[in-house]
Enzyme design. Structure first.
Site, mmCIF file in Angstrom:
data_model
loop_
_atom_site.group_PDB
_atom_site.id
_atom_site.type_symbol
_atom_site.label_atom_id
_atom_site.label_comp_id
_atom_site.label_asym_id
_atom_site.label_seq_id
_atom_site.Cartn_x
_atom_site.Cartn_y
_atom_site.Cartn_z
ATOM 1 N N ARG A 269 -10.385 -0.473 14.576
ATOM 2 C CA ARG A 269 -10.398 0.269 13.311
ATOM 3 C C ARG A 269 -11.399 -0.362 12.354
ATOM 4 O O ARG A 269 -12.433 0.220 12.084
ATOM 5 C CB ARG A 269 -8.983 0.299 12.718
ATOM 6 C CG ARG A 269 -8.848 1.105 11.455
ATOM 7 C CD ARG A 269 -7.406 1.214 10.980
ATOM 8 N NE ARG A 269 -6.857 -0.036 10.471
ATOM 9 C CZ ARG A 269 -5.656 -0.152 9.900
ATOM 10 N NH1 ARG A 269 -4.867 0.917 9.788
ATOM 11 N NH2 ARG A 269 -5.219 -1.311 9.460
ATOM 12 N N LYS B 93 0.848 -1.207 0.000
ATOM 13 C CA LYS B 93 0.000 0.000 0.000
ATOM 14 C C LYS B 93 0.881 1.253 0.000
ATOM 15 O O LYS B 93 2.078 1.172 0.280
ATOM 16 C CB LYS B 93 -0.907 -0.023 1.230
ATOM 17 C CG LYS B 93 -0.146 -0.010 2.554
ATOM 18 C CD LYS B 93 -1.058 -0.331 3.727
ATOM 19 C CE LYS B 93 -0.261 -0.305 5.027
ATOM 20 N NZ LYS B 93 -1.051 -0.833 6.153
ATOM 21 N N TYR C 103 12.170 31.696 4.503
ATOM 22 C CA TYR C 103 10.911 32.283 4.982
ATOM 23 C C TYR C 103 10.914 32.525 6.496
ATOM 24 O O TYR C 103 11.450 31.720 7.260
ATOM 25 C CB TYR C 103 9.749 31.339 4.677
ATOM 26 C CG TYR C 103 9.394 31.211 3.213
ATOM 27 C CD1 TYR C 103 8.921 32.308 2.499
ATOM 28 C CD2 TYR C 103 9.519 29.989 2.569
ATOM 29 C CE1 TYR C 103 8.578 32.186 1.158
ATOM 30 C CE2 TYR C 103 9.175 29.856 1.226
ATOM 31 C CZ TYR C 103 8.708 30.959 0.528
ATOM 32 O OH TYR C 103 8.370 30.832 -0.790
#
Ligand SMILES: *Cc1c(COP(=O)(O)O)cnc(C)c1O
Length: 391
Positions: free
Chosen positions: A136, A38, A264
């Protein structure tokens, strides 16, 4: 040949094969392996890994979604493929057209799979998941036997497999043993009712190492095959090697005067005159923003610091101590360089994530290059590699 890629992932197929052999050392020869591929084989490239895994004798592949299964079928992979996550009933027709096996966590889903199979005149290969503690997916463990007995009478279904999943096989021995014994009890009840399954599988990577009694007739590892351990405590128990290295290059070298800021948010101000390298990888490639002013990379075989914020496309590193760094020189984000190594575990520790996540988050924009015996695998052209990463 790979010089033209400033940033790439190297996938060492020999290491992958080695890891599979070390996994096999832990199981009897007749025990089957369902390799979990996966999330693009944990970032390694599901098509190439699956193709190679079938050459290495893996018996079944595990994916999370219909699209992942279809990608493998489109590439001509013929091994049995099981979708581990629940799919929507709307997806069932395509699931069947692509000869993918699905997981049932409810009676209603099994009934929908049965109807879809009958409608298009085929059979649906079904694995039943039982929730013995993962919390789950899966049938509730107390009503599992009763539900499976009803599922078995539905037309168009092949009840090929049954499994459960462990949430803590790396850390909680008692809990996992309780899961195994509950699951074994369910198998026994089903056997008495005349229900046998071809594939019985529970063991994720940690359980492959920790719980031989969970191996049944098939194991279901992912992470271990890619050369990483689910927890540090397991590291001494199996000798796996990381399959993936993540590499970039210097695309600029700059002299930054004391007092100037880098990147940044101006979170880094040069305390002295510095030499700063800019590498061709940022969070848009999979270098976590949380490594800003924190992570390290390898340059000329030494660990050097990331300075300032990681940006989407570039990351700055401190090269002040080096003699004339040059554009084009290699920088290793994780992997080995010389005698030094940065592992996915190091990165996970620095940025508060998981080794699993460090592997999975490398984006599609990074080309995957496959090596055998340290050489680029000539069975695939550059063009082919490129096509594949665009998935
Ligand atoms: C991801 C997954 C695995 C593999 O887990 P690892 O810890 O990578 O070995 C096995 N089974 C299921 C159901 C999964 O979701």
């Amino acid at each position: 040949m790979m010089d033209r890629y400033p940033t790439l992932v190297e996938v060492d197929l020999d290491a992958f094969k080695w890891n599979l052999e070390r996994i096999r050392d832990l199981i009897p020869p007749e025990t089957k392996i369902l390799l979990v591929v996966k999330a693009d084989a944990y970032g390694h490239g599901a098509v190439r890994i699956s193709r190679f895994a079938s050459e290495c004798g893996v018996d079944m592949l595990g994916v999370a979604t219909l699209d992942e299964g279809r990608e493998l079928r489109n590439d001509g992979i013929s091994l049995p493929i099981l979708i581990l996550s629940p799919v929507l009933t709307e997806e069932l027709e395509e699931v069947l057209q692509n000869d993918l096996a699905v997981t049932a966590s409810t009676f209603d889903f099994a009934a929908a799979a049965s109807r879809a199979a009958v409608r298009i005149g085929t059979e649906c290969s079904l694995h039943i998941e039982i929730d013995t503690g993962m919390g789950r997916a899966g049938l509730p463990r107390d009503s599992a036997v009763e539900i499976i007995q009803r599922v078995k009478d539905l037309p168009g279904l092949k009840l090929d497999g049954i499994y459960t999943h462990f949430p803590a096989s790396d850390s909680d021995i008692d809990f996992t043993l309780d899961q195994i014994s509950f699951f074994t009890g369910i198998l026994e009840d089903l056997r008495k009712a005349g229900l046998l399954f071809q594939f019985i599988h529970c063991a994720n990577s940690a359980a492959v190492i920790n719980f031989p009694s969970s191996h049944f007739n098939m194991i279901r590892p992912g992470l271990l095959a890619y050369g990483h351990c689910p927890s540090i405590d397991l590291k001494d128990r199996i000798e796996v090697v990381p399959v993936m290295s993540f590499k970039s290059k210097l695309i600029l070298v700059r002299e930054v005067p004391a007092g100037a800021s880098v990147s940044y948010g101006r979170t880094f101000i040069a305390p002295e005159d510095m030499t700063v390298g800019v590498i061709a990888a940022g969070y848009g490639h999979g270098v976590s923003h949380r490594l800003s002013n924190k992570g390290r990379v390898l340059f000329r075989g030494r660990k050097v610091s990331i300075i300032g914020r990681v940006t989407m496309d570039m990351t700055m590193i401190d090269l002040t101590d080096f003699d004339r760094p040059e554009v084009g020189e290699e920088v290793v984000i994780f992997g080995r360089q010389g005698e030094e190594e940065i592992s996915a575990d190091h990165i996970a520790h620095w940025d508060g994530s998981l080794n699993y996540e460090v592997l999975c988050r490398i984006s599609k924009r990074v080309v995957r290059v496959y090596l055998r015996s340290g050489k680029i695998d000539s069975t695939k052209s550059l063009l082919g590699i490129h096509e594949m990463t665009q998935g």
